[in-house]
Structure formats: C-alpha cells, structure tokens
Scaffold this motif. Structure first.
Motif, PDB file in Angstrom:
ATOM      1  N   ALA A 110       0.847  -1.207   0.000  1.00 28.15           N
ATOM      2  CA  ALA A 110       0.000   0.000   0.000  1.00 28.15           C
ATOM      3  C   ALA A 110       0.876   1.248   0.000  1.00 28.15           C
ATOM      4  O   ALA A 110       0.620   2.206  -0.729  1.00 28.15           O
ATOM      5  N   ILE A 111       1.933   1.237   0.783  1.00 30.98           N
ATOM      6  CA  ILE A 111       2.787   2.434   0.845  1.00 30.98           C
ATOM      7  C   ILE A 111       3.568   2.588  -0.462  1.00 30.98           C
ATOM      8  O   ILE A 111       3.672   3.690  -1.014  1.00 30.98           O
ATOM      9  N   CYS A 130       1.373   4.130  -3.135  1.00 28.15           N
ATOM     10  CA  CYS A 130       0.452   5.228  -2.814  1.00 28.15           C
ATOM     11  C   CYS A 130       0.784   6.553  -3.499  1.00 28.15           C
ATOM     12  O   CYS A 130      -0.063   7.405  -3.651  1.00 28.15           O
ATOM     13  N   ASP A 148       2.424   8.973  -2.339  1.00 24.29           N
ATOM     14  CA  ASP A 148       2.656  10.055  -1.377  1.00 24.29           C
ATOM     15  C   ASP A 148       4.119   9.938  -0.930  1.00 24.29           C
ATOM     16  O   ASP A 148       4.463   9.140  -0.074  1.00 24.29           O
ATOM     17  N   ALA A 180      -2.526   9.952   7.249  1.00 19.63           N
ATOM     18  CA  ALA A 180      -2.224   9.533   5.872  1.00 19.63           C
ATOM     19  C   ALA A 180      -1.904   8.038   5.863  1.00 19.63           C
ATOM     20  O   ALA A 180      -2.371   7.288   4.996  1.00 19.63           O
ATOM     21  N   THR A 234      -4.303   5.422   4.040  1.00 18.60           N
ATOM     22  CA  THR A 234      -3.684   4.767   2.877  1.00 18.60           C
ATOM     23  C   THR A 234      -3.678   3.253   3.053  1.00 18.60           C
ATOM     24  O   THR A 234      -3.967   2.510   2.117  1.00 18.60           O
ATOM     25  N   CYS A 235      -3.333   2.801   4.236  1.00 17.81           N
ATOM     26  CA  CYS A 235      -3.230   1.350   4.462  1.00 17.81           C
ATOM     27  C   CYS A 235      -4.569   0.739   4.868  1.00 17.81           C
ATOM     28  O   CYS A 235      -4.660  -0.480   5.021  1.00 17.81           O
ATOM     29  N   LYS A 236      -5.563   1.598   5.052  1.00 15.65           N
ATOM     30  CA  LYS A 236      -6.917   1.130   5.405  1.00 15.65           C
ATOM     31  C   LYS A 236      -6.895   0.190   6.610  1.00 15.65           C
ATOM     32  O   LYS A 236      -7.495  -0.897   6.583  1.00 15.65           O
TER      33      LYS A 236
END
Ligand SMILES: Cc1cc2nc3c(=O)[nH]c(=O)nc-3n(C[C@H](O)[C@H](O)[C@H](O)COP(=O)(O)O)c2cc1C
Ligand SMILES: Nc1ncnc2c1ncn2[C@@H]1O[C@H](COP(=O)(O)OP(=O)(O)OP(=O)(O)O)[C@@H](O)[C@H]1O
Length: 439
Positions: free
Chosen positions: A6-7, A10, A12, A302, A306-308
């Motif tokens: 996920a990171i 992403c 970001d 964040a 992002t990682c829910k």
C-alpha cells in the motif's frame, strides 16, 4: 505484505519516506535486541548456535554448523574457524554476520526441529565435534578456544520477540506503530533470508505487547485494544499498575531490553527524546524505541487511511487524542453546529486540518469526587465518564494559571491545548478591561 505494498503504491512521497525511516528504525531495533541471545537463564554462556550449510567435499556430505550468538557481544567472538583434527581440511571463515546467524537458525530448525546445541566456554580440548544424525555431522572448530557442547531442550530455544516489547494502548499512534512493526518484521525476515513465503506469518506479528489498563480507559479503547491483539496474535500482557511500577514488575519477570512506543514530537512526554532513548533516570533500565517520533498528525492519518487499517471508533466521533475518560472530550474544532434539539455531532479526527489542535480535546477535569482514579479493573467496565465531573471548578482552578506566563510557556511546549490558551487570552483581556473600568 499489504502494508508494504500500500505504501509503495500510494504516490505520497512524504509518507513513503516516513515509512522507510520508521521501518528502518524497527529493523535496527530487531537486529540489536532480538536474535542476539538466549533467555537469561543460560547466560553467561558464550553461546554458539549450529547452522546447516550444505557442503560437498570428496565423497561425503558434511553439514557445517557455524553460527554465533553471544548475548549481544558478537565482537568478542573469534574471527576465524578451523575444522577439528581429523575433519576435512581447514575451513576458515570470517566472523559470521547476523545474516549467517539467521540462515543457520532456519537451517538448523529444518534439520533438528526439536534441538539446538550450544557451547559454553569451559576447556575441553582445542576443538570439538558435535555429532548430529547419521547423515549430518556437526562440528565447530575454533582456534585458541575450546567449547563444551551442551544440548538444549526444545523449550530453551529462543523464540522470536523474547527481548523486545511493544507498548500498545489502542490509540492512533500505537495503531500506526503496530502496522509498522508488522511491516518491519516482514522486511527484516526477508533481509535475513528467513522469510519462508508463508504470508500468514506476516499478517500476524507475535510480538510481546504490554497494555496498561485502568478503569479510566475509554471502553471503546479497551475493546479495540483487546480485539486488535487477538486479530494479530499479539502476545498481550495486561498491566494494572501505574507505568513505572508496572515496568519495574515487567522487567523483574521478563528480560526486556527495548520497548517500542508510539511517542511523537509534540507529545508532552517526547521532550528530549530521540528514536532510541534510554529510559529516564529513576525508571527501570530499557531502551525506548520511538519509530514515529518525527511523524506529524497528518502523517499518522495519511498512513491509517492509505493502508486502510482499522482504528478505534472514537476517532470517528471527533476525538483527536485520547487520554482518560476524565480528561478527554471530542475536539471542539470538529464540532458540527447542531440544530435545536439535536445532539452535538463531530467530524472524524482525520478531518482536523491543523495538527497543532490535536490535543485540544484534552481538558483538565477532576478524576472523581475524591480525586483518585482507581487502578484495578477488569478493564471491561463501562464507566459513566461524566459522573463526578465539575466543569465550573476546573475553569476556576486553571484560570489563575492561564493568566500567568507559566502557562503560556507550557502551552507552547504542548502541555495545554490551544483552547485553554485562547481562554486565557480572553480572561486576560477581560481582567484588563475590568481593571480599566475601575473594578
Ligand atoms: C512503556 C513505557 C515507557 C515509559 N518510559 C518512561 C520513561 O522512561 N520516563 C518517563 O518519564 N516516562 C516514561 N513513560 C511515561 C510516558 O512518558 C507518558 O507519561 C505516558 O505515555 C502517558 O502519555 P500521555 O499523557 O500522552 O497519555 C513511559 C510509558 C510507557 C508506556
Ligand atoms: N496505557 C498504555 N498502555 C500501553 N502503552 C501506552 C499507554 N499509554 C501510552 N502508551 C504508549 O505511549 C505512546 C504515546 O501515547 P499517546 O497517548 O501520545 O499516543 P496514542 O494513545 O497512541 O494516540 P493518541 O495521541 O491519539 O491518544 C502510545 O503510542 C503507546 O506506545
């Protein structure tokens, strides 16, 4: 691993850098404090763990076990190893690295799932040969040093996470840290070559976890902590003492070299701390490891979004930093003005745009009629958090201080919320006004 992917995906950049730094700190801590020794019961042996490295020589196959673990004193170990007399020609190797150690540990587990052997340093000849099964011959030869082999029973094997613990309280910062630890554990296993491809093992993180539970904990926080611990197989120790006494008791019971905390700059207790900070004077000795020390309020949200990852429901009800039921309210800046007759509602914590207001919901209220918060609890008690509170008293109690410079200085260090400062400024201007009116 879902957090890592996920990171990485992403986009970001800031979050990616924060993540890389935090997981680096976590891996460093694992390398420093884990996989580096046996439980204290077999200290002070300088221990040698066997490893299996498939090795073909002439017509027979020999597995050479070379691995060191010395309770964090690897530099005291000899740099070269030689094979014993009568064995194959000298095999000289450099001092094993942690990588060797990891590889060997998993190799050894495969070959001897129920046993590890260790060596102490009592003299018994220049070299020793330790026999394993018929197929494998295990030996460690070493110049200027001799060893007595000791077979360890299976329960003396060092389980992972013997010496570090994670301090988890169900808050947003420790929730972020939990998932960083899971990601760090996965990355560390990969780095050490000991990841066996079983993704189930990385969905869980069987790290020792400590939770200080009191009757003044929000029930929502309590249940979230217990549910999360169960979901990720955390080895949860519930401590029903204050922080210091609880840590004294913990360290007496279990060797604990380092504790991961979700402390961030801006927390009042973060003053003077680094990513690795020894516990304060007067506290039991351990290393405080703060992987998200430099994370902002925005970074925390964040990461969570992002990682829910699941988080405590209170953050959806306008709480932005959670202390006890007696000193925490939803953040006034998230209040949605209510129509007459309707109950006040609040926007979720992640919509707070100014991170400096994070602790604005931390208000000073008396704990109870007699001023004491009971420590002992089954942790599941549903407490009416507004009982025994006297709001007018709290304003009178802080009013004098707020007028003074002391409080301004404390507030700038994050001790008091900005709300209190504004109140102070308001009171100050009122008192000036009243003075000018001749009061
Ligand atoms: C595992 C752990 C270790 C701590 N170590 C120290 C310490 O070494 N020195 C200290 O003054 N406080 C220590 N504390 C107390 C914290 O600094 C702080 O008071 C506590 O986390 C409450 O924070 P809060 O007011 O933001 O909820 C420790 C707390 C925990 C949970
Ligand atoms: N009761 C507790 N039990 C275990 N660890 C705790 C406890 N209280 C604090 N800690 C540790 O101290 C850290 C900092 O606490 P802090 O209250 O600032 O953060 P948080 O609770 O994770 O998030 P929030 O600021 O939203 O309340 C936590 O992340 C946790 O590691």
């Amino acid at each position: 691993m879902e957090i890592d992917s996920a990171i990485r995906n992403c986009g970001d950049r800031r979050l990616q850098i924060k993540y890389q730094n935090a997981t680096y700190v976590i891996r460093r801590a694992f390398a420093l404090y884990e996989y580096a020794g046996f439980p204290s019961s077999i200290c002070p042996l300088a221990l040698v763990l066997g490893c299996a490295v498939g090795f073909c020589f002439l017509s027979f196959r020999i597995a050479i076990a070379i691995s060191f673990a010395s309770y964090g004193h690897a530099s005291h170990l000899p740099a070269t190893l030689t094979s014993p007399p009568g064995g194959p020609p000298d095999i000289t190797t450099r001092r094993p690295t942690r990588h060797h150690h990891q590889a060997s540990l998993s190799g050894l587990r495969t070959v001897h799932p129920n046993q590890l052997f260790a060596m102490n340093s009592s003299p018994c000849g220049r070299t020793v040969t330790v026999s394993g099964s018929d197929e494998d011959q295990w030996f460690v030869g070493q110049r200027n040093q001799s060893w007595t082999p000791t077979w360890l029973p299976p329960d003396a094997r060092m389980p992972e996470f013997q010496q570090v613990a994670f301090s988890f309280n169900g808050g947003k910062d420790s929730t972020v840290l939990l998932h960083l630890l899971r990601a760090g554990y996965f990355l560390y296993q990969k780095e050490m070559g000991s990841f066996n491809g079983n993704m189930d093992s990385v969905l869980k993180c069987p790290i020792r976890t400590i939770y200080f539970e009191t009757t003044s904990t929000f029930p929502e926080i309590n249940s979230f902590t217990h549910e999360t611990a169960a979901s990720y197989d955390l080895q949860l120790d519930i401590i029903r003492l204050d922080f210091k006494s609880g840590l004294v008791a913990l360290l007496k019971e279990k060797t604990t070299k380092a504790i991961f905390l979700g402390t961030r700059i801006g927390d009042p207790n973060a003053v003077g701390q680094e990513q690795f900070s020894p516990s304060s004077d007067g506290w039991p000795p351990f290393m405080r490891v703060n992987p998200i020390l430099d994370w902002s309020y925005r970074d925390v949200w964040a990461f969570i979004l992002t990682c829910k990852v699941p988080y405590c429901i209170l953050y959806d009800k306008g709480y932005t930093s959670i202390g006890s039921i007696y000193d925490t309210d939803p953040n006034a800046s998230l209040c949605i003005p209510h129509h007459s007759g309707n109950k006040e509602t609040f926007k979720p914590a992640y919509l707070l745009s100014d991170g400096r207001l994070e602790r604005a919901g931390r208000v000073k209220k008396p704990a109870s009629k007699n001023g004491n918060v009971p420590i002992m609890s089954n942790g599941l008690m549903n407490v009416n958090r507004h009982q025994n509170c006297s709001f007018s008293a709290s304003i009178i109690a802080v009013g004098d201080e707020i007028l003074g410079e002391f409080v301004q200085a404390e507030a700038s260090r994050g001790e008091l919320g900005r709300a209190e400062v504004s109140l102070g400024e308001y009171l100050a201007s009122m008192s000036e006004y009243l003075a000018s009116m001749g009061e």
